[in-house]
Write a protein that holds these residues in place. Structure first.
Motif, mmCIF file in Angstrom:
data_model
loop_
_atom_site.group_PDB
_atom_site.id
_atom_site.type_symbol
_atom_site.label_atom_id
_atom_site.label_comp_id
_atom_site.label_asym_id
_atom_site.label_seq_id
_atom_site.Cartn_x
_atom_site.Cartn_y
_atom_site.Cartn_z
ATOM 1 N N TRP A 82 -14.485 -44.591 21.759
ATOM 2 C CA TRP A 82 -14.174 -45.480 22.876
ATOM 3 C C TRP A 82 -14.588 -46.905 22.573
ATOM 4 O O TRP A 82 -13.965 -47.860 23.065
ATOM 5 N N GLN A 83 -15.617 -47.082 21.767
ATOM 6 C CA GLN A 83 -15.982 -48.431 21.348
ATOM 7 C C GLN A 83 -14.926 -49.024 20.423
ATOM 8 O O GLN A 83 -14.640 -50.225 20.485
ATOM 9 N N MET A 88 -10.158 -52.714 20.016
ATOM 10 C CA MET A 88 -8.718 -52.971 19.880
ATOM 11 C C MET A 88 -8.164 -53.661 21.122
ATOM 12 O O MET A 88 -7.328 -54.588 21.026
ATOM 13 N N VAL A 89 -8.621 -53.234 22.308
ATOM 14 C CA VAL A 89 -8.202 -53.903 23.540
ATOM 15 C C VAL A 89 -8.704 -55.338 23.554
ATOM 16 O O VAL A 89 -7.996 -56.272 23.974
ATOM 17 N N HIS A 90 -9.924 -55.529 23.079
ATOM 18 C CA HIS A 90 -10.502 -56.869 22.996
ATOM 19 C C HIS A 90 -9.647 -57.782 22.124
ATOM 20 O O HIS A 90 -9.420 -58.957 22.461
ATOM 21 N N GLY A 101 -13.134 -64.157 11.356
ATOM 22 C CA GLY A 101 -12.469 -63.687 10.145
ATOM 23 C C GLY A 101 -12.238 -62.186 10.167
ATOM 24 O O GLY A 101 -11.146 -61.703 9.825
ATOM 25 N N ALA A 102 -13.253 -61.434 10.583
ATOM 26 C CA ALA A 102 -13.123 -59.980 10.646
ATOM 27 C C ALA A 102 -12.082 -59.565 11.680
ATOM 28 O O ALA A 102 -11.288 -58.639 11.453
ATOM 29 N N GLU A 103 -12.069 -60.232 12.826
ATOM 30 C CA GLU A 103 -11.101 -59.900 13.870
ATOM 31 C C GLU A 103 -9.675 -60.183 13.413
ATOM 32 O O GLU A 103 -8.759 -59.399 13.682
ATOM 33 N N LYS A 107 -6.836 -57.312 13.111
ATOM 34 C CA LYS A 107 -5.621 -57.498 13.898
ATOM 35 C C LYS A 107 -4.382 -57.434 13.018
ATOM 36 O O LYS A 107 -3.370 -56.813 13.390
ATOM 37 N N ASP A 108 -4.434 -58.041 11.839
ATOM 38 C CA ASP A 108 -3.305 -57.969 10.911
ATOM 39 C C ASP A 108 -3.026 -56.526 10.487
ATOM 40 O O ASP A 108 -1.866 -56.105 10.405
#
Length: 203
Positions: A82-83, A88-90, A101-103, A107-108
């Motif tokens: 769930w985290q 992913m929702v975030h 950078g990590a996000e 996302k890509d």
């Protein structure tokens, strides 16, 4: 004859249809039962996999129960699905201009439907445990090799000591024999020569 022929024909036709229908129905029922059995077994396997395997890293419950603090602790605190869903929702809610950078990297991958950012077959606790095991194995190997080297050196010293005692015994026998024969000068020469050889060999 005509009536008998018609009766026989009707009888054989009925018998034929009864056998054919019975066989076909058994085949159909067998296929249906086997299909439902496979579906039931597949459902049971999926349920067992969901219960006994981490959704994130795909490592089984037995491994975590044996080497870490436990499977339930792992799925609640380390790999809580769930985290991951919340993350992913975030990413979907957050403005892409404010991504770290990590996000951006994750996302890509999500847009490419690539799940390689999931730690498949990886867990920090298991990695730490394996590192400790490797360190213990290395220490044990080093200790065994050191002990083997010391044992070999000790064996060599014992062998030299045995050779020394053997040579001293031969020297003692020679001295006794020469004294019996009354050859004192020969005893002194033999004694001096052999003792020099013993000192050199033992050192």
């Amino acid at each position: 004859d005509t009536e008998w022929g018609n009766s026989s024909l009707i009888f054989f036709q009925l018998l034929y249809f009864v056998f054919i229908i019975t066989i076909l129905l058994n085949i159909i029922f067998g296929i249906i039962i086997d299909t439902f059995g496979e579906l039931r077994q597949r459902k049971a396997n999926i349920e067992q996999d969901m219960i006994n395997t981490c959704f994130i890293c795909s490592i089984d419950q037995y491994t975590f129960d044996r080497y870490t603090e436990g499977f339930h602790h792992h799925i609640k605190n380390e790999h809580n699905m769930w985290q991951y869903l919340n993350f992913m929702v975030h990413l979907n809610v957050k403005d892409s201009n404010n991504y770290t950078g990590a996000e951006s990297y994750v996302k890509d991958l999500i847009q490419k439907k690539d799940a390689s950012w999931f730690p498949v077959n990886q867990a920090i606790k298991l990695t730490e445990h394996l590192a400790k095991q490797e360190a213990a194995r290395t220490y044990l190997t080093t200790t065994v090799n050191s002990t083997a080297t010391k044992t070999l050196d000790l064996n060599q010293k014992v062998e030299k000591l045995l050779n020394f005692f053997h040579t001293e015994g031969e020297l003692l026998n020679t001295i006794i024999s020469n004294r019996t024969q009354g050859s004192t000068a020969g005893v002194q020469n033999v004694s001096t020569t052999q003792r020099r050889g013993l000192t050199t060999a033992f050192v």
